[in-house]
Scaffold this active site. Structure first.
Site, mmCIF file in Angstrom:
data_model
loop_
_atom_site.group_PDB
_atom_site.id
_atom_site.type_symbol
_atom_site.label_atom_id
_atom_site.label_comp_id
_atom_site.label_asym_id
_atom_site.label_seq_id
_atom_site.Cartn_x
_atom_site.Cartn_y
_atom_site.Cartn_z
ATOM 1 N N SER A 1 0.823 -1.223 0.000
ATOM 2 C CA SER A 1 0.000 0.000 0.000
ATOM 3 C C SER A 1 0.849 1.261 0.000
ATOM 4 O O SER A 1 1.943 1.294 0.565
ATOM 5 C CB SER A 1 -0.902 0.033 1.235
ATOM 6 O OG SER A 1 -1.634 -1.151 1.343
ATOM 7 N N GLU B 1 -2.656 -14.396 1.612
ATOM 8 C CA GLU B 1 -2.925 -13.460 2.706
ATOM 9 C C GLU B 1 -4.383 -13.582 3.150
ATOM 10 O O GLU B 1 -4.693 -13.525 4.326
ATOM 11 C CB GLU B 1 -2.624 -12.022 2.250
ATOM 12 C CG GLU B 1 -2.853 -11.006 3.357
ATOM 13 C CD GLU B 1 -2.322 -9.617 3.032
ATOM 14 O OE1 GLU B 1 -1.826 -9.416 1.911
ATOM 15 O OE2 GLU B 1 -2.414 -8.744 3.911
#
Ligand SMILES: Cc1cc2nc3c(=O)[nH]c(=O)nc-3n(C[C@H](O)[C@H](O)[C@H](O)COP(=O)(O)OP(=O)(O)OC[C@H]3O[C@@H](n4cnc5c(N)ncnc54)[C@H](O)[C@@H]3O)c2cc1C
Length: 387
Positions: free
Chosen positions: A131, A246
């Site tokens: 991110s 994830e």
């Protein structure tokens, strides 16, 4: 969920129980119990990871030749259930569950030999640099530049929300190596040594009171081209593979079950007049039962070396919503006394589940429908994959 265990699985469960009763110390249990954020700090997860590695039980999802256990999916479920019931620390996932599988599938032999043993031994502690300030849900908008200069990439830009970057000595990151064509086609996957000159880490403190996440800045950081995984500009493919792990390769239900049990310990006794709380508890129990079956079923199809597929989004969404709903029920059950923070706890033994303040955990659980892809993004993925 009550499961009929075969004699072989009963023997396996007994082996796991014996290991836990011998090796899981009170210090480790209390360390996990006091962890209100996503993952325990390395002083708690590290020693546990070391014990698991010594026993050969650290990386069930890896192939046996690289240290995998060769367990069936069901044995993995038994293992996770027993660990959760005993209160064992969670293993930090960034190395063993995220970058490890990517290296196994897309890494060169040299990269596997360099990095995999150091993940197992705990020498390397990884963080995830995906991110950026303007690239979260829209990850393909990422702008951290990696310009080729001889045998190095030169990195300039920043990452944000990087969990445990302040502990990590390694980061796996998505970087921009081209602006031509589709945005997804100009991204590469790099392995970065966090001690390189020009890497800076700044803390972000969250509403749960923890320092878990960070900003990471890159100022002319030189990363050798040999630390790129796979092809230049093909990093998006590897990232999608990693994100399936994830979202869908963890086993969430045993930990959710223990959280629900802790909430049960603070519910008022039946007949005390608050039937709505008991109804909510019953509803959550039923939802959790359904989730356990779904998780067990999807795990059964996850052989070592394969990825979870689109069901990962369903699991991630359900687990994070259940986590929040269980926390909210705990808060309702505690009423005003539920507003106490750890440090203000009037109880003599704050390690007893019924004495713990649920507030930091409640606040931190807001993050579960954000990290790893927000709930709305999972809904979009589910809609696409099942349309
Ligand atoms: C505790 C925590 C730990 C994290 N750890 C890491 C880490 O280790 N490494 C890392 O790389 N990242 C990490 N993240 C970042 C996380 O992946 C992002 O926060 C997440 O992807 C959302 O991005 P954003 O914060 O930019 O929000 P935005 O993308 O700006 O989203 C804001 C809101 O808009 C909604 N929204 C956005 N786009 C759409 C759409 N197309 N349709 C419908 N709704 C939409 C979102 O669902 C959300 O509710 C972490 C985040 C948290 C909270």
């Amino acid at each position: 969920m009550d499961l009929e265990l075969s004699p072989e699985d009963q023997k396996f469960r007994q082996e796991v129980r014996e290991f836990l009763s011998t090796h899981l110390t009170d210090t480790l249990r209390v360390g996990q119990l006091r962890t209100t954020a996503m993952y325990p700090d390395p002083d708690v997860s590290g020693p546990w990871q070391h014990l698991l590695n010594q026993r050969g039980w650290l990386v069930p999802l890896w192939p046996v030749e690289w240290g995998g256990t060769g367990w069936t999916a069901f044995q993995r479920f038994i293992f996770e259930t027993e660990c959760a019931l005993a209160g064992a620390p969670l293993v930090h996932p960034m190395g063993v569950r995220l970058v490890g599988p990517v290296l196994l599938k897309f890494g060169t032999d040299a990269q596997k030999r360099e990095h995999l043993p150091r993940i197992l031994s705990g020498q390397d502690y990884w963080c995830q640099g995906f991110s950026e300030p303007n690239a979260g849900s829209d990850l393909a908008a990422l702008q951290l530049r990696a310009d080729r200069d001889g045998e190095d990439y030169v990195l300039n830009g920043s990452k944000i929300w990087t969990t445990h970057a302040h502990f990590a000595n390694r980061m796996f990151a998505l970087v921009r190596t081209s602006n031509a064509g589709r945005r997804q086609d100009g991204i590469s996957f790099l392995l970065i040594d966090m001690s390189l000159p020009g890497v800076g880490v700044r803390p972000i403190h969250t509403i749960g009171g923890d320092h878990d996440v960070n900003e990471v800045h890159f100022d002319n950081v030189r990363v050798p081209v040999s630390q790129r995984v796979g092809e230049e500009n093909a990093g998006w493919e590897y990232a999608k593979y990693l994100l399936e792990f994830e979202r869908g390769a963890g086993i969430f239900s045993p930990r959710l079950r223990s959280q629900l049990k802790r909430v049960a310990s603070v519910l008022p006794s039946t007949g005390s007049g608050d039937g709505l709380l008991h109804k909510a508890f019953g509803d959550l129990n039923a939802d959790l039962d359904a989730f356990e079956w779904l998780e067990a079923r999807s795990m059964a199809s996850l052989a070592p070396g394969s990825s979870p597929g689109p069901v990962a989004s369903v699991l991630k969404l359900r687990a994070s919503r259940l986590k929040q709903a269980i926390g909210a029920l705990g808060q309702r059950a505690l009423g005003r006394s539920g507003l106490r923070w750890h440090s203000e706890s009037p109880f003599s033994d704050a390690t007893q589940p019924q004495n713990m303040s649920l507030v930091p955990e409640y606040c931190n659980s807001r993050a579960f429908t954000i990290f790893g892809g927000a709930a709305e993004i999972q809904l979009g993925l589910i809609a696409k994959s099942y349309a």
